[in-house]
Design a protein around this motif. Structure first.
Motif, PDB file in Angstrom:
ATOM      1  N   SER A  11       0.823  -1.206   0.000  1.00  0.00           N
ATOM      2  CA  SER A  11       0.000   0.000   0.000  1.00  0.00           C
ATOM      3  C   SER A  11       0.863   1.264   0.000  1.00  0.00           C
ATOM      4  O   SER A  11       0.624   2.190  -0.769  1.00  0.00           O
ATOM      5  N   ARG A  16      -1.554   3.572  -2.711  1.00  0.00           N
ATOM      6  CA  ARG A  16      -2.982   3.303  -2.853  1.00  0.00           C
ATOM      7  C   ARG A  16      -3.441   2.399  -1.720  1.00  0.00           C
ATOM      8  O   ARG A  16      -2.646   1.691  -1.124  1.00  0.00           O
ATOM      9  N   ASN A  17      -4.734   2.438  -1.443  1.00  0.00           N
ATOM     10  CA  ASN A  17      -5.294   1.554  -0.429  1.00  0.00           C
ATOM     11  C   ASN A  17      -5.229   0.112  -0.911  1.00  0.00           C
ATOM     12  O   ASN A  17      -5.559  -0.177  -2.064  1.00  0.00           O
ATOM     13  N   ASP A  36      -7.736  -0.900  -4.096  1.00  0.00           N
ATOM     14  CA  ASP A  36      -8.889  -0.004  -4.162  1.00  0.00           C
ATOM     15  C   ASP A  36      -8.977   0.583  -5.571  1.00  0.00           C
ATOM     16  O   ASP A  36      -8.023   1.155  -6.075  1.00  0.00           O
ATOM     17  N   ASN A  40     -12.345   4.813  -2.332  1.00  0.00           N
ATOM     18  CA  ASN A  40     -13.131   4.792  -1.096  1.00  0.00           C
ATOM     19  C   ASN A  40     -12.772   3.618  -0.192  1.00  0.00           C
ATOM     20  O   ASN A  40     -13.513   3.276   0.718  1.00  0.00           O
ATOM     21  N   GLY A  41     -11.637   2.979  -0.432  1.00  0.00           N
ATOM     22  CA  GLY A  41     -11.215   1.836   0.367  1.00  0.00           C
ATOM     23  C   GLY A  41     -11.616   0.528  -0.292  1.00  0.00           C
ATOM     24  O   GLY A  41     -12.395   0.500  -1.237  1.00  0.00           O
ATOM     25  N   VAL A  42     -11.062  -0.559   0.211  1.00  0.00           N
ATOM     26  CA  VAL A  42     -11.366  -1.880  -0.330  1.00  0.00           C
ATOM     27  C   VAL A  42     -12.599  -2.404   0.380  1.00  0.00           C
ATOM     28  O   VAL A  42     -12.633  -2.480   1.602  1.00  0.00           O
ATOM     29  N   ARG A  43     -13.614  -2.760  -0.392  1.00  0.00           N
ATOM     30  CA  ARG A  43     -14.899  -3.207   0.157  1.00  0.00           C
ATOM     31  C   ARG A  43     -15.322  -4.527  -0.476  1.00  0.00           C
ATOM     32  O   ARG A  43     -15.080  -4.753  -1.664  1.00  0.00           O
ATOM     33  N   GLU A  46     -17.424  -4.209  -3.589  1.00  0.00           N
ATOM     34  CA  GLU A  46     -16.662  -3.736  -4.741  1.00  0.00           C
ATOM     35  C   GLU A  46     -15.677  -4.782  -5.237  1.00  0.00           C
ATOM     36  O   GLU A  46     -15.302  -4.775  -6.409  1.00  0.00           O
ATOM     37  N   ASP A  52     -12.874  -3.105  -7.021  1.00  0.00           N
ATOM     38  CA  ASP A  52     -11.624  -3.334  -6.293  1.00  0.00           C
ATOM     39  C   ASP A  52     -11.067  -4.655  -6.805  1.00  0.00           C
ATOM     40  O   ASP A  52     -11.692  -5.700  -6.669  1.00  0.00           O
ATOM     41  N   SER A 102      -7.657  -3.316   5.753  1.00  0.00           N
ATOM     42  CA  SER A 102      -7.200  -2.366   4.733  1.00  0.00           C
ATOM     43  C   SER A 102      -6.047  -1.532   5.259  1.00  0.00           C
ATOM     44  O   SER A 102      -6.016  -1.157   6.428  1.00  0.00           O
ATOM     45  N   THR A 104      -3.600   1.971   4.282  1.00  0.00           N
ATOM     46  CA  THR A 104      -3.573   3.198   3.500  1.00  0.00           C
ATOM     47  C   THR A 104      -2.128   3.560   3.153  1.00  0.00           C
ATOM     48  O   THR A 104      -1.193   3.096   3.808  1.00  0.00           O
TER      49      THR A 104
END
Length: 149
Positions: A11, A16-17, A36, A40-43, A46, A52, A102, A104
């Motif tokens: 990261s 990147r996230n 990501d 908006n972050g890893v979800r 997504e 993602d 996650s 950052t």
């Protein structure tokens, strides 16, 4: 713990996230890295939709002596709240309401825990602390009053 450090360094170095997702592959666990895709972050949703993306890096759980699980047959003390016991014993991987830790680009992480059990009398918990992304392991033996380092 190596998987956490590698995800964090990926990261930071890629700015990147990056999420380390714990998932089942058949009857075994593995960790997989995701990037990501929209800021908006890893979800989980997504990852499922392809926003993602999987980075092609997995870490299979190769140990047979312990597995992600919480000891059954007794109430296990909560390592973060003295006097309380673990709930949701069917959920050994806890990063908020997700199985994703996650990281950052500035080096912090989703706080959470991975509980490991030998299917007998011993447990460990690998804890990730958010602002510092420090990883600590604590140990518990059946019948003990609390966790030790």
């Amino acid at each position: 713990t190596v998987a956490f450090y590698l995800a964090r360094s990926y990261s930071i170095s890629r700015a990147r996230n990056v999420g380390l997702k714990f998932r089942r592959n058949g009857g075994r666990y593995e960790w997989a890295l995701y990037a990501d895709g929209n800021g908006n972050g890893v979800r989980t949703a997504e990852i499922a939709s392809g926003v993602d993306r999987f980075l092609g890096i997995t870490y299979p759980w190769s140990r047979n002596d312990v597995r992600p699980a919480i000891m059954t047959g007794i109430r296990v003390p909560d390592p973060s709240t003295p006097g309380r016991y673990l709930d949701r014993i069917d959920d050994p991987i806890r990063f908020n309401n997700s199985d994703i830790c996650s990281f950052t680009p500035i080096g912090d992480a989703t706080p959470g825990s991975v509980y490991l059990w030998d299917a007998h009398d011993r447990m460990a918990v690998v804890r990730v602390f958010g602002p510092t992304a420090k990883v600590r392991t604590l140990y518990y033996r059946r019948g003990a009053r609390g966790w030790t380092r």
